[in-house]
Design an enzyme around this catalytic site. Structure first.
Site, PDB file in Angstrom:
ATOM      1  N   LYS A 179      -2.195  10.644 -12.347  1.00 47.66           N
ATOM      2  CA  LYS A 179      -3.120  10.160 -12.133  1.00 47.66           C
ATOM      3  C   LYS A 179      -3.945   9.080 -11.058  1.00 47.66           C
ATOM      4  O   LYS A 179      -4.148   7.648 -10.671  1.00 47.66           O
ATOM      5  CB  LYS A 179      -4.130   9.079 -13.606  1.00 47.66           C
ATOM      6  CG  LYS A 179      -5.120   8.482 -14.344  1.00 47.66           C
ATOM      7  CD  LYS A 179      -6.759   8.139 -13.365  1.00 47.66           C
ATOM      8  CE  LYS A 179      -6.169   6.616 -13.651  1.00 47.66           C
ATOM      9  NZ  LYS A 179      -7.399   6.482 -11.712  1.00 47.66           N
ATOM     10  N   GLU A 212       5.303  -1.491  -9.434  1.00 43.24           N
ATOM     11  CA  GLU A 212       5.624  -1.439  -8.425  1.00 43.24           C
ATOM     12  C   GLU A 212       4.365  -2.296  -7.592  1.00 43.24           C
ATOM     13  O   GLU A 212       3.307  -1.879  -8.016  1.00 43.24           O
ATOM     14  CB  GLU A 212       5.496  -0.719  -7.335  1.00 43.24           C
ATOM     15  CG  GLU A 212       6.455  -1.708  -6.051  1.00 43.24           C
ATOM     16  CD  GLU A 212       5.674  -1.597  -4.969  1.00 43.24           C
ATOM     17  OE1 GLU A 212       4.843  -2.405  -4.891  1.00 43.24           O
ATOM     18  OE2 GLU A 212       5.097  -0.481  -4.108  1.00 43.24           O
ATOM     19  N   CYS A 257       1.227  -3.285   0.214  1.00 43.04           N
ATOM     20  CA  CYS A 257       2.164  -4.509  -0.373  1.00 43.04           C
ATOM     21  C   CYS A 257       2.789  -5.393   0.137  1.00 43.04           C
ATOM     22  O   CYS A 257       2.862  -6.240  -0.504  1.00 43.04           O
ATOM     23  CB  CYS A 257       2.310  -3.231  -2.280  1.00 43.04           C
ATOM     24  SG  CYS A 257       3.557  -1.709  -1.298  1.00 43.04           S
ATOM     25  N   GLU A 295      -2.783 -12.308  -3.930  1.00 43.42           N
ATOM     26  CA  GLU A 295      -2.654 -11.305  -3.266  1.00 43.42           C
ATOM     27  C   GLU A 295      -4.027 -10.777  -2.602  1.00 43.42           C
ATOM     28  O   GLU A 295      -5.244 -10.647  -3.871  1.00 43.42           O
ATOM     29  CB  GLU A 295      -1.993 -10.239  -4.184  1.00 43.42           C
ATOM     30  CG  GLU A 295      -1.891  -8.940  -3.140  1.00 43.42           C
ATOM     31  CD  GLU A 295      -0.926  -7.980  -3.467  1.00 43.42           C
ATOM     32  OE1 GLU A 295      -1.503  -7.817  -4.793  1.00 43.42           O
ATOM     33  OE2 GLU A 295      -0.360  -7.238  -2.533  1.00 43.42           O
TER      34      GLU A 295
HETATM   35  P1  ADP Z   1      -5.984  -1.529  -7.156  1.00 39.51           P
HETATM   36  O1  ADP Z   1      -6.738  -3.503  -7.493  1.00 39.51           O
HETATM   37  O2  ADP Z   1      -5.057  -2.126  -6.384  1.00 39.51           O
HETATM   38  O3  ADP Z   1      -6.746  -0.978  -7.584  1.00 39.51           O
HETATM   39  P2  ADP Z   1      -5.300  -1.467  -9.930  1.00 39.51           P
HETATM   40  O4  ADP Z   1      -4.337  -1.858 -10.748  1.00 39.51           O
HETATM   41  O5  ADP Z   1      -7.018  -1.896 -10.525  1.00 39.51           O
HETATM   42  O6  ADP Z   1      -4.749  -2.296  -8.319  1.00 39.51           O
HETATM   43  O7  ADP Z   1      -5.347   0.429  -9.930  1.00 39.51           O
HETATM   44  C1  ADP Z   1      -4.186   1.226  -9.341  1.00 39.51           C
HETATM   45  C2  ADP Z   1      -4.368   2.338 -10.416  1.00 39.51           C
HETATM   46  O8  ADP Z   1      -4.097   1.667 -11.891  1.00 39.51           O
HETATM   47  C3  ADP Z   1      -5.467   3.016 -10.392  1.00 39.51           C
HETATM   48  O9  ADP Z   1      -5.093   4.819 -10.263  1.00 39.51           O
HETATM   49  C4  ADP Z   1      -6.667   2.834 -11.373  1.00 39.51           C
HETATM   50  O10 ADP Z   1      -7.517   3.652 -11.799  1.00 39.51           O
HETATM   51  C5  ADP Z   1      -5.324   2.651 -12.631  1.00 39.51           C
HETATM   52  N1  ADP Z   1      -6.106   1.531 -13.358  1.00 39.51           N
HETATM   53  C6  ADP Z   1      -6.219   0.750 -13.562  1.00 39.51           C
HETATM   54  N2  ADP Z   1      -6.497   0.579 -14.511  1.00 39.51           N
HETATM   55  C7  ADP Z   1      -6.445   0.461 -15.423  1.00 39.51           C
HETATM   56  C8  ADP Z   1      -6.357   0.606 -17.000  1.00 39.51           C
HETATM   57  N3  ADP Z   1      -6.355  -0.200 -17.626  1.00 39.51           N
HETATM   58  N4  ADP Z   1      -4.398   1.216 -16.928  1.00 39.51           N
HETATM   59  C9  ADP Z   1      -4.969   2.283 -16.958  1.00 39.51           C
HETATM   60  N5  ADP Z   1      -4.038   2.280 -15.408  1.00 39.51           N
HETATM   61  C10 ADP Z   1      -5.620   1.525 -15.023  1.00 39.51           C
END
Ligand code: ADP
Length: 494
Positions: free
Chosen positions: A188, A264, A299, A398
Site C-alpha cells: 500500500k 520505521e 526520516c 518531527e
Molecule cells: P506521513 O505523515 O509521513 O504521511 P503516515 O503514517 O500518515 O505518515 O503515512 C505513511 C503511510 O501510512 C501511507 O501509506 C499512509 O497511507 C499509511 N496510513 C496512514 N494512516 C493509516 C492507517 N490508519 N492505517 C494504515 N495505514 C495508514
C-alpha cells in the site's frame, strides 16, 4: 549524464487513470478515485483508485493463493534470483521515466531522486537477489541420536505500507528482501506517491514475477492501509511512516491475528558539532544538506543542530551562507537543489511549526516562508531557527520539512544529554577531530545510526533502523532478511 530536454519531454506525459495492480494485472475498484496533485504546480494530473476493504481482501487472497501453490515460494532459488536480477535491470532501463513520474507525484528534486529512487531500488533488488541463494539453514549440535534441523521458511503474505518521501527506495527496502525469501506481498503506497510503485509492479511482471506474488493497492491509509493491517491473512506487516500510524498498526495487529509489525518511524536527529571539528566550513555545508535535501522530508534528516556554544554564531552563519546558495524550485529543473514540499497539508504543517517557534521565543535566523506561490506549487524556504530550548516544540517534534532547530551545549556530557532528550532515536552525527571523543559519542548517543564527520550517505550493505519511538526492525543489509523468514525446527530421531 541527465539531459534536461529528455526530462522536459517527460514532464507532461499523460498518465492514464491508475487502477489496482492485483494478480498480475490492472483491476478496477468500486469506482472511487483520488486526484493525484503534483506539488510542482498544484494541479491534478491523473487519478488513483481508492481501494475499498473488499479490494484489499481480494489482493490478500491472491497473494495467499500464490504463496500456497508454491509458484514463487517453492521456485528454485536460482530461478527467483534470475527474475529479481532482471527486475533490477528493468528499473535501470526505465530509470529516467520512473524518476520523473515519481517527482511529478512527490516533488523531490530530480538530481537527488534519480539516484535515491530508481538508482537505489535497482541496487537493492540486485543485492537481495544475489543474497537469496546464500542463506543456509542450520544443523543443531544435538545428541547424535537425533538430528535437529533449523529451516528458514518464508513467512507467507507480507503487508507493506510505505510513505511518500522516497517511494521506490523505501518500497524496494521492503519488497526486495520479502520477495527474495519467497514471500508474496501486498503493498500500500502513500496517497501522494503511488505512481512509481504501480509502475514497478508492472516491471516486476515483465521481469517474470508470477501473477499474484506482488499486488499493489492504492488509496487512503485509513481505509486501504487499515484493511491490510487488520487482515487475518497477512502474516507480517512492514511499515515506514509516522509514529501515529505505527501505533495504529500495533493495535490492528492486536485486534486481528497478532501479525508481527516492523516499524520505521520518525526522527529528530541530533547533528552535534564540536569546536574541535577539523573543518567547520565543510561541517556547515554538509549539515545544511543533511537537513534541507528533499525539503527536509527525510526520516534521517539532521533536524536538530547541537553546536558547542563557543562557535555558535560563526557556525550558524556558515550554515546560513551555504543554505543561501541552494536553489529552491521546480524539482524537474536540473539547476534546482531543493524541490517542492510534498503536499499543501505538509506545507501548512511546516508553517505551523514556524508560528509556534516564534510564539515560544525562538529566533527565525533564515527563511520561514512559503515561496514561489505564483507557480501554484508547494515550495518553502530552507529555514534555520535559533534559540531553541530543549522543551520547545521544535526540539521535540518531527517537522518533516526544511526546518533546522539550533541548540547549544557547553560540554560533551551536555551534548549527550541534549541529544538523548528525545522520544526518537533514528539518526545522529558528531563532528570532532578527537578520535576518543568520537567513540565516546558513538557509545553515548542512543540512535540506530551515528555519522562521524559526515551526514547522509550509506548503502544497502548497512542496516537502517531506529531505537526508542523511532521504531524496531531494520531495513537494508542481510539483517533485514530476518523479518521475512520464520525459523522452523525439524527434530528427527535417527
Ligand atoms: P506521513 O505523515 O509521513 O504521511 P503516515 O503514517 O500518515 O505518515 O503515512 C505513511 C503511510 O501510512 C501511507 O501509506 C499512509 O497511507 C499509511 N496510513 C496512514 N494512516 C493509516 C492507517 N490508519 N492505517 C494504515 N495505514 C495508514
Amino acid at each position: 549524464m541527465l539531459d534536461q530536454s529528455k526530462i522536459d519531454a517527460l514532464r507532461s506525459t499523460r498518465v492514464p487513470p491508475r487502477k489496482l495492480f492485483i494478480d498480475g494485472g490492472w483491476q478496477d475498484g468500486n469506482g472511487e478515485t483520488l486526484d493525484v496533485i503534483s506539488p510542482i504546480d498544484g494541479k491534478a494530473f491523473t487519478t488513483l483508485t481508492r481501494a475499498a476493504p473488499a479490494d484489499v481482501d481480494r489482493a490478500v487472497a491472491c497473494a495467499r493463493a500464490a504463496f500456497e501453490d508454491g509458484r514463487w515460494s517453492r521456485m528454485a532459488p536460482a530461478a527467483r534470483k534470475k527474475i529479481l536480477l532482471r527486475l533490477a535491470e528493468l528499473i535501470e532501463e526505465n530509470a529516467l521515466d520512473l524518476a520523473v513520474l515519481g517527482v511529478r507525484d512527490n516533488g523531490t528534486e530530480l538530481n537527488m531522486a534519480i539516484k535515491a529512487e530508481p538508482g537505489s531500488a535497482a541496487g537493492t533488488f540486485r543485492y537481495y537477489a544475489e543474497a537469496l541463494d546464500k542463506i543456509y539453514g542450520e544443523i543443531a549440535p544435538t545428541d547424535p541420536s537425533v538430528l535437529g534441523l533449523v529451516h528458514k521458511t518464508p513467512v507467507g503474505v507480507v503487508g507493506a505500507i510505505v510513505p511518500w518521501n522516497f517511494p521506490l527506495m523505501i518500497g524496494a527496502w521492503k519488497l526486495a528482501p520479502a520477495l527474495a525469501m519467497g514471500n508474496s506481498v501486498v503493498l500500500k503506497p502513500a496517497e501522494t506517491a503511488s505512481l512509481s510503485l504501480l509502475r514497478l509492479a508492472e516491471l516486476a511482471s515483465e521481469a517474470g514475477l508470477p501473477d499474484g506474488v506482488l499486488n499493489v493497492v492504492t488509496g487512503q491509509g485509513s481505509v486501504a492501509g487499515e484493511a491490510l493491517a487488520l487482515s487475518m491473512d497477512v502474516d507480517v506487516m512492514v511499515f515506514t511512516g509516522s509514529g501515529a500510524t505505527g501505533r495504529r498498526l500495533l493495535e490492528y495487529s492486536a485486534r486481528s491475528n497478532l501479525k508481527r509489525c516492523y516499524l520505521e518511524l520518525g526522527g529528530k536527529s541530533p547533528n552535534i558539532v564540536f569546536a574541535d571539528a577539523h573543518d567547520l566550513d565543510e561541517a556547515a555545508k554538509v549539515s545544511a544538506m543533511g537537513i534541507f535535501r528533499n525539503s527536509g522530508q527525510v526520516c534521517v534528516a539532521g533536524s536538530r543542530l547541537l553546536v558547542e556554544e563557543s562557535i555558535h554564531d560563526e557556525f550558524v552563519a556558515a550554515v546560513a551562507r551555504h543554505t543561501e546558495t541552494l536553489k529552491v524550485g521546480d524539482p524537474l529543473d536540473l539547476s534546482t537543489q531543493i524541490g517542492a514540499v510534498n503536499s499543501l497539508d505538509q506545507l501548512e504543517g511546516n508553517l505551523g511549526f514556524i508560528e509556534s517557534a516564534v510564539a515560544e521565543g525562538n529566533t527565525i535566523a533564515l527563511g520561514g516562508n512559503r515561496i514561489l506561490q505564483e507557480t501554484g506549487g508547494y515550495y518553502m524556504e530552507p529555514t534555520i531557527v535559533t534559540d531553541v530550548k530543549t522543551r520547545d516544540r521544535l526540539a521535540q517534534q518531527e517537522v518533516f520539512g526544511p526546518v533546522l532547530a539550533v541548540q547549544t551545549f557547553k560540554t560533551e556530557e551536555e551534548a549527550v544529554t541534549l541529544a538523548n532528550d528525545s522520544i526518537y532515536g533514528l539518526s545522529s552525527a558528531v563532528w570532532t577531530s578527537n578520535l576518543s571523543r568520537a567513540h565516546r559519542m558513538i557509545a553515548g548517543v542512543r540512535a540506530g545510526l551515528v555519522h562521524v564527520n559526515t551526514y547522509g550517505g550509506a548503502d544497502v550493505t548497512v542496516p537502517l533502523g531506529g531505537v526508542k519511538q523511532s521504531g524496531n526492525g531494520h531495513d537494508k543489509s542481510l539483517h533485514a532478511l530476518d523479518k521475512y523468514v520464520d525459523l522452523k525446527t525439524a527434530w528427527i530421531k535417527l
